[in-house]
Design a protein around this motif. Sequence first.
Motif, mmCIF file in Angstrom:
data_model
loop_
_atom_site.group_PDB
_atom_site.id
_atom_site.type_symbol
_atom_site.label_atom_id
_atom_site.label_comp_id
_atom_site.label_asym_id
_atom_site.label_seq_id
_atom_site.Cartn_x
_atom_site.Cartn_y
_atom_site.Cartn_z
ATOM 1 N N GLU A 52 -10.399 -11.147 14.376
ATOM 2 C CA GLU A 52 -11.133 -11.197 13.111
ATOM 3 C C GLU A 52 -11.160 -12.612 12.539
ATOM 4 O O GLU A 52 -12.181 -13.082 12.042
ATOM 5 C CB GLU A 52 -10.519 -10.226 12.098
ATOM 6 N N ASP A 112 8.618 -8.347 -3.502
ATOM 7 C CA ASP A 112 9.030 -9.752 -3.483
ATOM 8 C C ASP A 112 7.847 -10.710 -3.639
ATOM 9 O O ASP A 112 8.024 -11.879 -3.945
ATOM 10 C CB ASP A 112 9.834 -10.083 -2.218
ATOM 11 N N GLU A 113 6.626 -10.218 -3.470
ATOM 12 C CA GLU A 113 5.478 -11.111 -3.639
ATOM 13 C C GLU A 113 5.171 -11.257 -5.140
ATOM 14 O O GLU A 113 5.520 -10.387 -5.925
ATOM 15 C CB GLU A 113 4.262 -10.566 -2.891
ATOM 16 N N PRO A 170 -6.433 -5.770 4.356
ATOM 17 C CA PRO A 170 -7.482 -5.889 5.385
ATOM 18 C C PRO A 170 -8.527 -6.982 5.138
ATOM 19 O O PRO A 170 -8.892 -7.685 6.090
ATOM 20 C CB PRO A 170 -8.112 -4.488 5.412
ATOM 21 N N LEU A 191 -0.605 -14.672 9.573
ATOM 22 C CA LEU A 191 -1.414 -14.103 8.493
ATOM 23 C C LEU A 191 -0.913 -12.721 8.121
ATOM 24 O O LEU A 191 -1.025 -11.764 8.893
ATOM 25 C CB LEU A 191 -2.892 -14.025 8.927
ATOM 26 N N GLN A 216 0.816 -1.205 0.000
ATOM 27 C CA GLN A 216 0.000 0.000 0.000
ATOM 28 C C GLN A 216 0.864 1.276 0.000
ATOM 29 O O GLN A 216 0.600 2.212 -0.757
ATOM 30 C CB GLN A 216 -0.885 -0.029 1.251
ATOM 31 N N ASN A 230 10.158 -4.427 8.852
ATOM 32 C CA ASN A 230 11.235 -4.870 7.968
ATOM 33 C C ASN A 230 12.231 -3.722 7.755
ATOM 34 O O ASN A 230 12.179 -3.025 6.754
ATOM 35 C CB ASN A 230 10.666 -5.317 6.623
ATOM 36 N N ALA A 272 9.632 0.909 1.514
ATOM 37 C CA ALA A 272 8.238 0.629 1.903
ATOM 38 C C ALA A 272 8.095 -0.869 2.055
ATOM 39 O O ALA A 272 7.286 -1.515 1.396
ATOM 40 C CB ALA A 272 7.276 1.190 0.858
ATOM 41 N N THR A 273 8.918 -1.421 2.936
ATOM 42 C CA THR A 273 9.087 -2.874 3.013
ATOM 43 C C THR A 273 8.123 -3.569 3.974
ATOM 44 O O THR A 273 8.186 -4.789 4.131
ATOM 45 C CB THR A 273 10.541 -3.215 3.403
ATOM 46 N N ILE A 305 14.884 -7.147 -3.109
ATOM 47 C CA ILE A 305 16.069 -6.295 -3.032
ATOM 48 C C ILE A 305 16.886 -6.803 -1.844
ATOM 49 O O ILE A 305 16.387 -6.869 -0.714
ATOM 50 C CB ILE A 305 15.694 -4.810 -2.826
HETATM 51 C C1 LIG Z 1 -4.692 -9.640 7.813
HETATM 52 C C2 LIG Z 1 -4.505 -8.163 7.951
HETATM 53 C C3 LIG Z 1 -5.608 -7.366 8.251
HETATM 54 C C4 LIG Z 1 -5.453 -5.985 8.366
HETATM 55 N N1 LIG Z 1 -6.549 -5.220 8.633
HETATM 56 C C5 LIG Z 1 -6.429 -3.877 8.676
HETATM 57 C C6 LIG Z 1 -7.552 -3.036 8.874
HETATM 58 O O1 LIG Z 1 -8.674 -3.507 9.038
HETATM 59 N N2 LIG Z 1 -7.374 -1.691 8.862
HETATM 60 C C7 LIG Z 1 -6.149 -1.131 8.667
HETATM 61 O O2 LIG Z 1 -6.028 0.097 8.650
HETATM 62 N N3 LIG Z 1 -5.049 -1.893 8.504
HETATM 63 C C8 LIG Z 1 -5.163 -3.242 8.501
HETATM 64 N N4 LIG Z 1 -4.050 -4.025 8.330
HETATM 65 C C9 LIG Z 1 -2.734 -3.375 8.263
HETATM 66 C C10 LIG Z 1 -2.424 -2.850 6.883
HETATM 67 O O3 LIG Z 1 -2.754 -3.795 5.910
HETATM 68 C C11 LIG Z 1 -0.956 -2.487 6.822
HETATM 69 O O4 LIG Z 1 -0.713 -1.503 7.791
HETATM 70 C C12 LIG Z 1 -0.545 -1.982 5.452
HETATM 71 O O5 LIG Z 1 -0.773 -2.956 4.471
HETATM 72 C C13 LIG Z 1 0.906 -1.571 5.454
HETATM 73 O O6 LIG Z 1 1.329 -1.272 4.152
HETATM 74 P P1 LIG Z 1 2.877 -1.254 3.770
HETATM 75 O O7 LIG Z 1 2.923 -0.874 2.338
HETATM 76 O O8 LIG Z 1 3.632 -0.468 4.756
HETATM 77 O O9 LIG Z 1 3.361 -2.740 3.972
HETATM 78 P P2 LIG Z 1 2.979 -4.050 3.152
HETATM 79 O O10 LIG Z 1 1.579 -3.964 2.666
HETATM 80 O O11 LIG Z 1 3.368 -5.186 4.031
HETATM 81 O O12 LIG Z 1 3.933 -4.000 1.877
HETATM 82 C C14 LIG Z 1 5.301 -4.210 1.947
HETATM 83 C C15 LIG Z 1 5.718 -5.102 0.803
HETATM 84 O O13 LIG Z 1 7.133 -5.053 0.665
HETATM 85 C C16 LIG Z 1 7.600 -6.353 0.408
HETATM 86 N N5 LIG Z 1 9.046 -6.402 0.722
HETATM 87 C C17 LIG Z 1 9.628 -6.389 1.944
HETATM 88 N N6 LIG Z 1 10.972 -6.420 1.834
HETATM 89 C C18 LIG Z 1 11.263 -6.437 0.508
HETATM 90 C C19 LIG Z 1 12.473 -6.477 -0.237
HETATM 91 N N7 LIG Z 1 13.662 -6.478 0.367
HETATM 92 N N8 LIG Z 1 12.403 -6.509 -1.601
HETATM 93 C C20 LIG Z 1 11.194 -6.491 -2.218
HETATM 94 N N9 LIG Z 1 10.018 -6.449 -1.556
HETATM 95 C C21 LIG Z 1 10.047 -6.426 -0.207
HETATM 96 C C22 LIG Z 1 6.722 -7.204 1.292
HETATM 97 O O14 LIG Z 1 6.727 -8.557 0.934
HETATM 98 C C23 LIG Z 1 5.369 -6.554 1.030
HETATM 99 O O15 LIG Z 1 4.758 -7.083 -0.119
HETATM 100 C C24 LIG Z 1 -4.172 -5.404 8.211
HETATM 101 C C25 LIG Z 1 -3.065 -6.217 7.936
HETATM 102 C C26 LIG Z 1 -3.220 -7.585 7.801
HETATM 103 C C27 LIG Z 1 -2.021 -8.440 7.500
#
Ligand SMILES: Cc1cc2nc3c(=O)[nH]c(=O)nc-3n(C[C@H](O)[C@H](O)[C@H](O)COP(=O)(O)OP(=O)(O)OC[C@H]3O[C@@H](n4cnc5c(N)ncnc54)[C@H](O)[C@@H]3O)c2cc1C
Lengths: 107, 414
Positions: B164, B38-39, B47, B130, B15, B250, B110-111, B84
């Motif tokens: 949940e 990486d996914e 969510p 999860l 995100q 991370n 943004a890991t 990375i």
């Molecule tokens: C099951 C679940 C339910 C949730 N429910 C809610 C909710 O109801 N309301 C809410 O506000 N928030 C909720 N959250 C939290 C919310 O989803 C997260 O806060 C948000 O997705 C964070 O976004 P991000 O981009 O920081 O991290 P992420 O979405 O985790 O994205 C980071 C990405 O970087 C990748 N990555 C890491 N290291 C590397 C690397 N070295 N090289 C390449 N790629 C890499 C990871 O694999 C991942 O795909 C929930 C989370 C989960 C897991």
Amino acid sequence: MVAITYVEPSGSKVEINVKEGWNLMQAAVANGVEGIVAECGGSCVCATCHVYIDPERLAELPPPSEDELELLEDVKAERKPNSRLSCQVKANESLLGLIVTIPECQT
Amino acid sequence: MTGSDQHILVIGAGQAGLQAAETLRSNGFEGRISLYGDEPYAPYHRPPLSKAWLTEKIDERQLTIRDISALERKGILLRTGSVIEAIDPHARSARVSDGSLVHWSGLVLATGATPRRLPGSESSKAVHVLRSRRDATEIAERLQHCAREGRPIIIIGGGFIGLEVAASARKLGLDVTIVEAASRLLERVLSSDLSQWYADLHRSRGTKLLIGAQVSNIEPVGPDQAIVHFADGRSVQAGLVLTGIGVIPNDGLARKAGIECDNGIVVDDCCRTSVPNIVAAGDCTVRRLPDGAKIRLESVQNAVEQGRSAALALLGKEKPFTETPWFWSDQYGIKLQIAGLSHGADTWVRRGESSESGFSIFHFKQDRLIAVDSVNAVKDHMLARRVIGTSAAPTIEQVQDARFDLFTLRSKSA
Ligand SMILES: Cc1cc2nc3c(=O)[nH]c(=O)nc-3n(C[C@H](O)[C@H](O)[C@H](O)COP(=O)(O)OP(=O)(O)OC[C@H]3O[C@@H](n4cnc5c(N)ncnc54)[C@H](O)[C@@H]3O)c2cc1C
Ligand code: FES
């Protein structure tokens, strides 16, 4: 597949074939239609997927839930009688050819 | 930085990373933008993974936030399945898992974060965390399996994800036990009476709660069962053990590159790290507040707002993230919405009867409204998001006065 036309805030029209069962927000964001934010991913808590439904066809849609109605009071752009949250409208055959217009702003 | 020879590398296609990439483009950045994740998928909504998605078996692609082709049209190169492995701030390069080297003029970290695990839980089909689409698919299958075989499930951790999943599993009629080590559910985020309300809700829906129970380890049994051993000597066997006991940011890439970290990559309110031209956003960060305190938020809103701030900071524009934090959770069709941070509150006032028909708890600190927790009260929540931290916020007396119409404050805040 249900062909839906989205009118972006700039006025550009984008036609998307939405799979039945998908909601109008999901198809729009995945395809990069401009102007729908959908911060909550369709959980009906953010009011950033606001659209205007073709007024002529508004009555064909299932009515909004109480939660949706309450959220609609807080949309950023003008709320109109044909305002809906696109994540709460699921595509089905009866919506074929529907035109939805995306407002200027969501946040 | 606007020249077309510029290249901004975004590490992490979640995100926050997606938001950063798109903000760069929509704010006039004309150089190359690469989004490495990486996914194996395009960015998707997390969510729903613990909510409706687990039981409704909707099409996985419905979770997609942006397809690869939509990103392509915006001139954002998405590389899925690419890790990375290291970054070098001096050489301004990054090493990719396929051995190639990527040069950048600006970098967005943004890991995200990784779920904590318990000892002994790594190798069994019955033990899960999860976080990802893959995790959720496996858990959804396990839930079906347990339903067929009549096996109980155990959820370790009474936080949002655990609760949940418990609610989703009950929907399938499963025997569910939640194990919480603290003295109540959601201890870090909810007031004690709301914790109690949620405990009652889960019990009333047939979920068993073990509060104050310490797990010592998990022991896999056969190919697809596991035993949870408790510190007091008890043990329970289950067909699925889900651990939802928090995440670890991370920050490894950043730490190894000498960027300041402290349980997360330390950023200011514009998402700048300790190194110029490197910004960070989302679950991997910890934000330093003006008074020196640090906060970590794990939410979609934080990822989106920080992603935006981070991108603008790279373009030399300051856009501090100052919105009221908000969060939501769905359990048994009941919607909890939190606006603001209630930590440090000294007074709270409830509006509405504490029933499923809707109520809110208003938290005050030294007579100032700092947070509102709403249960099935969408309007209260939206109002709270507008007025917290502004002069339109209600006083304690106004909230206590059932005849006072809080919604008149909306016009004051507009
Ligand atoms: C099951 C679940 C339910 C949730 N429910 C809610 C909710 O109801 N309301 C809410 O506000 N928030 C909720 N959250 C939290 C919310 O989803 C997260 O806060 C948000 O997705 C964070 O976004 P991000 O981009 O920081 O991290 P992420 O979405 O985790 O994205 C980071 C990405 O970087 C990748 N990555 C890491 N290291 C590397 C690397 N070295 N090289 C390449 N790629 C890499 C990871 O694999 C991942 O795909 C929930 C989370 C989960 C897991
Ligand atoms: S996507 Fe959040 S309300 Fe529709």
